[in-house]
Design a protein around this motif. Sequence first.
Motif, mmCIF file in Angstrom:
data_model
loop_
_atom_site.group_PDB
_atom_site.id
_atom_site.type_symbol
_atom_site.label_atom_id
_atom_site.label_comp_id
_atom_site.label_asym_id
_atom_site.label_seq_id
_atom_site.Cartn_x
_atom_site.Cartn_y
_atom_site.Cartn_z
ATOM 1 N N GLU A 5 0.823 -0.897 -0.106
ATOM 2 C CA GLU A 5 -0.078 0.005 -0.078
ATOM 3 C C GLU A 5 0.860 1.089 -0.044
ATOM 4 O O GLU A 5 1.899 1.299 0.553
ATOM 5 N N ALA A 28 -4.782 6.385 -0.404
ATOM 6 C CA ALA A 28 -3.795 5.134 -0.435
ATOM 7 C C ALA A 28 -4.081 4.163 -1.373
ATOM 8 O O ALA A 28 -5.319 4.261 -1.871
ATOM 9 N N THR A 75 -3.911 0.384 -3.051
ATOM 10 C CA THR A 75 -3.269 -0.914 -2.696
ATOM 11 C C THR A 75 -2.838 -1.645 -4.098
ATOM 12 O O THR A 75 -3.786 -1.822 -4.840
#
Length: 154
Positions: A110, A146, A148
């Motif tokens: 991440e 964020a 991933t």
Amino acid sequence: MTPRDDVDQIMTIMAAAFDPAYGEAWTRRQVEDALLMGNCHAYLAAPDGAPVSEHERAVGFSLSRTGFEEEELLLFGVIPEYRNCGVGKAILSALRAAAHSRGARRLLLEMRRGNPAERLYRTIGFSVIGERRDYYRTPVGTRIDAITFACEIT
């Protein structure tokens, strides 16, 4: 090298490689605590990307955690003057091989949106599998998404 030497080198690399504007660097205690768990692994890279020898200075590192059939890249850094020289790619290749030997079928990571390492991750086969809006907060309070990523290990 002793585990203390490893942590010293990780902290030195992190100080040089991580932009303090984002507050992403871990504390020494966080790194030490992670390494005390049996499922966390550090890799220190020499200037040629190979594992660092006893008397060599590391220029890059990874810290990962093994889970059931997955390995998560927790931290990854290369001293700026060694970027774009193959060190990062060598570290991630070593991580892939080590994770495979530990039974992982895929790698996860991440990162904050806009992290320049995204180009490297995509180059070696990582693809986006999710996003967390406004997940990270910088030291001055700015919110950043964020992202991933996952990469299958074959």
